[in-house]
Scaffold this active site. Structure first.
Site, PDB file in Angstrom:
ATOM      1  N   LYS A 277       3.065  -8.662  -8.785  1.00 42.95           N
ATOM      2  CA  LYS A 277       4.273  -8.054  -8.732  1.00 42.95           C
ATOM      3  C   LYS A 277       5.347  -9.005  -7.962  1.00 42.95           C
ATOM      4  CE  LYS A 277       5.641  -4.273  -5.368  1.00 42.95           C
ATOM      5  NZ  LYS A 277       5.058  -3.214  -4.470  1.00 42.95           N
TER       6      LYS A 277
ATOM      7  N   SER B 193       6.025   1.383  -5.294  1.00 43.13           N
ATOM      8  CA  SER B 193       7.066   0.455  -5.930  1.00 43.13           C
ATOM      9  C   SER B 193       6.420  -0.370  -6.962  1.00 43.13           C
ATOM     10  CB  SER B 193       7.609  -0.206  -4.702  1.00 43.13           C
ATOM     11  OG  SER B 193       6.496  -0.951  -4.188  1.00 43.13           O
TER      12      SER B 193
ATOM     13  N   SER C 254       2.778   1.970  -2.086  1.00 38.86           N
ATOM     14  CA  SER C 254       3.032   1.539  -3.257  1.00 38.86           C
ATOM     15  C   SER C 254       1.859   0.809  -4.391  1.00 38.86           C
ATOM     16  CB  SER C 254       4.167   0.196  -2.946  1.00 38.86           C
ATOM     17  OG  SER C 254       5.319   0.893  -2.488  1.00 38.86           O
TER      18      SER C 254
HETATM   19  N1  GLN Z   1       7.708   4.690  -1.004  1.00 41.15           N
HETATM   20  C1  GLN Z   1       7.561   4.142   0.137  1.00 41.15           C
HETATM   21  C2  GLN Z   1       8.872   3.575   0.494  1.00 41.15           C
HETATM   22  O1  GLN Z   1       9.645   3.564  -0.189  1.00 41.15           O
HETATM   23  C3  GLN Z   1       6.499   2.898   0.049  1.00 41.15           C
HETATM   24  C4  GLN Z   1       6.764   1.939  -0.616  1.00 41.15           C
HETATM   25  C5  GLN Z   1       5.887   0.652  -0.370  1.00 41.15           C
HETATM   26  O2  GLN Z   1       4.929   0.957  -0.180  1.00 41.15           O
HETATM   27  N2  GLN Z   1       6.345  -0.399  -0.716  1.00 41.15           N
HETATM   28  O3  GLN Z   1       8.921   2.895   1.449  1.00 41.15           O
END
Ligand code: GLN
Length: 483
Positions: A75, A150, A174
């Protein structure tokens, strides 16, 4: 499910194919597919070719491990020495770190081949992939849908066979949610099991790195390769010296079902999980009803703590030390203001402001402190549930992949869709998402298996029962590298 890593590893070690040849196959597939899928945002083919040569040497010398010569992706928030690491944000445009994240250092030492950095929501803030400055990745299963986020680029790359596996990060879902949207496996280890050194921080008390793969077997291999205490991360802890053993042994296993996890979840998703539970019962597991009322608080607690930590963590992007700097300014203050105004996207700014607000004097007690107290309640109620059961089964998300553009007009609904994934981060628990059937549109549904702290091996083994018995099928997508 496909055991991609062991299949490739066998071919590499038997000499059927070299890592250099295999890497070229992945490179050609990425060149053909990525302009459409947008899974990768930085290609590191020179690095990959050098890694592959080193891997072939290791194989010849008999020093290979399961991951030697196998191409993968990181990532874009995982630091890679001399290679772009931008968190898919304009503010880190052109940024190349001077050191490797521990996970990358560990994999490199084992002869892993880095194909590139994958697309993500800007600074990992989002559930669709759409807050990326490079535009969203497409869901390979249905290109009109998002990958989730994400770590959407990693899920897309694994699903479309453009990488054998991906490393993502999970602050509030994410890894698991994009895995569920793209029909692959996503594993979030116990907080502290995998070093966060070199993971560009979003919410430091929640962030955890983990694998996205096409099988539970592969997830366990990658997990074993990246875990363990790291002096460079004070929150990391020692993990078992034993390799994770997968037997799919669920006789007598107590599966906890908490109704709170199913609140408002559509019958289609509930039904898919019920079917999976029945199959586990037939295999010898036992269902136990548990109640975790504090789950209702988890989403609010999460968004307060995550934003608070983000507002502090992102303070370092000032135009001086990293990446982008605004060009027309009259003073240092003006430069910092302009850099941050131009460099951060809308969602990131929103969260920095929310986080700054909940930490400000006058609101600290009402929001941040309260959220920290309630975090303890979530944690202790989940721990109590694990006195009655070994694992919890729950949906990964209350929905399948959104249509592209959905989150633009439905910001709150998008936040709400994190309801099933965030409790695990708040409590620091391990959880895996595995495919669990499809909805009426043919989109993958995901199911979570959650364990208590440091029961990562049990979580993986419980999920392995589904792999072993053909209960969980990863998405089949044309194109990409054929095994
Ligand atoms: N969707 C969640 C957020 O926007 C989780 C994102 C993540 O795990 N990085 O914070």
């Amino acid at each position: 499910m496909r055991k991609v890593i062991s299949t490739l590893s066998e071919k590499l070690q038997s000499g059927e194919i070299t890592s250099v040849q295999l890497t070229e196959k992945y490179i050609s597939a990425i060149e053909a597919q990525n302009p459409r899928l947008n899974a990768y945002v930085h290609l590191t083919f020179d690095e990959a070719r050098a890694n592959a040569q080193a891997a072939d040497k290791m194989i010849k010398e008999g020093k290979a491990t399961a991951l030697t010569g196998v191409p993968f992706t990181l990532k874009d928030n995982i630091a890679t020495d001399g290679l772009f690491t931008t968190c898919c944000s304009k503010i880190l445009q052109g940024f190349k770190p001077y050191y490797d994240a521990t996970v990358w250092a560990k994999l490199k030492a084992q002869g892993a081949v880095l194909l590139g950095k994958t697309n993500m929501d800007e600074f990992a803030m989002g559930s669709t992939g759409e807050t990326s400055v490079y535009g969203a990745p497409l869901n390979p299963v249905d290109n009109t849908r998002v990958t989730g986020g994400s770590s959407g680029g990693g899920a897309a790359a694994v699903c479309a066979n453009l990488a054998a596996y991906a490393l993502g990060s999970d602050t509030g879902g994410s890894i698991r949610q994009p895995a569920s949207f793209c029909g692959v496996v996503g594993f979030k280890p116990t907080y502290g099991a995998v070093s966060r050194y070199g993971l560009l921080a979003y919410g430091s008390s929640l962030d955890q790195i983990g694998p996205m793969t096409q099988s539970v077997t592969d997830a366990a291999i990658v997990y074993d390769a990246i875990r363990g205490e790291d002096k460079a991360d004070g929150t990391s802890v020692p993990t078992s010296a034993q390799k994770t053993v997968l037997k799919g042994d669920i006789k007598g296993l107590k599966i906890g079902i908490s109704e709170e996890y199913f609140d408002g979840v559509p019958t289609e998703i509930k039904g898919a999980i019920d079917n999976m539970i029945s199959a586990y019962e037939k295999g010898g597991a036992q269902v136990v009803r548990v109640s975790i009322p504090a789950l209702k608080l988890a989403l609010s607690v999460y968004y307060i703590i995550a934003c608070a930590e983000a507002s502090s963590n992102l303070g370092r992007y000032d135009g001086i030390r990293y990446g982008y700097r605004a060009s027309n300014y009259t003073s240092v203050d003006d430069m910092i203001t302009k850099t941050r105004t131009e460099g951060f996207g809308k969602e990131v700014k929103k969260r920095i402001m929310l986080g700054t607000y909940v930490l400000s004097s006058g609101y600290f007690d009402a929001y941040y402190k309260k959220a920290c107290l309630l975090r303890k309640t979530v944690e202790s109620q989940m721990a109590e549930a694990f006195e009655k059961c070994d694992v919890l089964f729950a949906p990964t998300a209350p929905n399948t992949a959104f249509k592209q553009g959905y989150s633009g007009g439905n910001a709150v609904e998008t936040y709400l869709s994190d309801v099933c994934t965030v409790p695990v981060n708040i409590a620091g628990l391990p959880a895996i998402s595995i495919p669990c059937g499809k909805d009426k549109n043919g989109l993958p549904i995901g199911m979570q298996i959650i364990g208590k702290k440091f029961s990562d091996a049990l979580v993986l083994d419980t999920a392995y029962f589904a792999e072993l018995n053909g209960l969980s099928k990863t998405a089949e997508v044309e194109g990409g590298v054929k095994l």
